[in-house]
Design an enzyme around this catalytic site. Sequence first.
Site, short mmCIF file in Angstrom:
data_model
loop_
_atom_site.label_atom_id
_atom_site.label_comp_id
_atom_site.label_asym_id
_atom_site.label_seq_id
_atom_site.Cartn_x
_atom_site.Cartn_y
_atom_site.Cartn_z
N GLU A 180 0.82 -1.21 0.00
CA GLU A 180 0.00 0.00 0.00
C GLU A 180 0.86 1.26 0.00
O GLU A 180 0.63 2.19 -0.77
CB GLU A 180 -0.92 0.00 1.21
CG GLU A 180 -1.76 1.24 1.36
CD GLU A 180 -2.81 1.35 0.27
OE1 GLU A 180 -2.92 2.44 -0.33
OE2 GLU A 180 -3.51 0.36 0.01
N ASP A 222 1.07 4.00 -3.11
CA ASP A 222 0.68 5.39 -2.94
C ASP A 222 1.80 6.36 -3.31
O ASP A 222 1.61 7.28 -4.11
CB ASP A 222 0.27 5.65 -1.48
CG ASP A 222 -1.07 5.01 -1.12
OD1 ASP A 222 -1.76 4.57 -2.05
OD2 ASP A 222 -1.41 4.97 0.06
N SER A 262 -7.46 2.40 -3.73
CA SER A 262 -6.19 2.89 -3.20
C SER A 262 -5.27 3.35 -4.31
O SER A 262 -4.38 4.16 -4.07
CB SER A 262 -5.47 1.76 -2.46
OG SER A 262 -5.38 2.02 -1.10
#
Length: 612
Positions: A318, A322, A529
């Site tokens: 994650e 990002d 995400s």
Amino acid sequence: MLWSLPLLWACFAPATLTALASPGKPLSRRWADVAEVHSWNEIPRGWKVLSSAPPDYPLNMRIGLKQYGMDELIENLLEISDPTHPRYTQHLTKEEANAFKAPHKDASQAVDEWLAFHDINLSSADRTPSGDWISITIPVSQAEALLNTEYHLYEHLSSGEQVIRTLRYSLPRELHAHVDVVAPTTYFGTLKSMKATSFLLPNVDPVSVGDYVAQAASEKHSAGAASENNPGAVLPSCNNTITPACLRALYKTYDYTPASTDKNALGVVGYLNEFANKMDHQMFFKTFRADVPATNAAGFETVLVNGGQDDQSKPGVEANLDIQYTTGISYPTPNTYYSVGGSPPFQPDSFTTKNTNEPYLDFIEFIYKQDKIPQTLSTSYGDDEQTVPRDYAERVCKEFAAIGSRGVSIFFSSGDSGVGGGACTTNDGTNRTTFQPSFPASCPYVTTVGATVHINPEVAIPFSGGGFSNYFAAPAYQGDAVSNYLWDYGTRNKGMFNRSGRAYPDVSAQGVAYQVVVRGMVTPVGGTSASTPTVASIFALLNDHRISQNKAPLGFINPLLYSTLSSGFTDITQGSNPGCGTDGFSAARGWDPVTGLGTPDFQKLLKLIEGL
């Protein structure tokens, strides 16, 4: 060591006429008349009770006093976010916002007297600059006396995380006019139980470095003169594999060079001990942004919040997703990765004062104290709205409004369960099947991002979270757009969602097959995400342009999205987000609760903000 087994939660004494007092202290009539603030009908799903909480275990408790000027702050926020208002983008200073957030003096006095009655040393209390939050460290036994409740030790079934919480708490009736929320109490959403809205794609083959370079060269060569005349052309491989080049071409940022890198910044908020790895980042840039000199590819700063860490030996999917895509699109805009901590594992004999596990509050408290905040923030985490106590959700949402009032655009992912995952049953004791909105996606003071897939055309992807809040009313800024959709939607799935609630997402972007470098290997990742940092990066570039012209950043953008900027998005009209045993919602002309207003066209948006 296990502590004695607790009574069932149904056996708790109702909080009506009596309250607990500190041991050996006579009960004060003033503080004896209590009323319940919040309670659960059952242990929140996914948790089990282990034991009574150790009475001497220290809790770091936050008391959120009602912010006397919050209604006025929100009025200001809506004025400075309205492109037709004379005060557009006249953002508040930190001091001005703090003045609105401050509690009434009567509230501060009443709460202090209540704490003093319970023998709490007021000189040891930590207060925010505006005085709207009071933090105290007290043993469980004292917290139980304060809140007329009993705390227990609970375990999250899937993660094994243990926390001390209660199923209900009360306050003296006098304080209900002065206190919004007390934590930790009934909010069970913790760092490990929060959902990162991304997932690996094991059935999608990753791109190798050599293959990617060769494939890109081959596609450009086969495009011939058309490619030379249109360097921003979207390559065919982008239909199955997403890279920064795909996104920069698809959303038309490829030829924009940031000019305000000394003033403009972008922040990514990370939880769950997700660490953004700098070696992976360098390899990502070497592979997918080969136009950037290697000496500049380190590209981001890590800031530790509330015990957060930066373990470079444990790169997170994650975190890497990002930061690689915010920097990959916004380069050379300065990027900051906020690694938010929380609590260490529960230990009965520990005397830590950081066992809060309140991720949103931890970050909000940190960021609001900063003199300078990145003009754009991206966060890819959330909870089912119904699992967040309403008093907690409303206070957190107001805190986002306060941050937005200082000129910050806040983006959250819409979730990866369509209109709801699992059985979609309510937790209010009725076990009704309904759509399950997400929080903070449902907060009207953040910008929520859904997901699409494919090119020519882009279509909604089934997992794209979207729907209507059960906590927050539909804001005026999206009234017409949402009304038009609901009129066409008719009576389908009647009773499954709140037609008068805040509707989301607001916008969307690609959400599948993002090529992410993790531990030196390219890994395909999907989810909202992925779409959220993409959209955040595009708006960071729009902020860059405004700042380069000596204009204020866009700040809270939702009123602008649904008015001046609505034509700056590619409308997505195909696809749906089924769930809860239904077909969910369908993409449609104009706004829809799958893809919002659509996907950004940077060049159109750039022209639309020129006159602001």
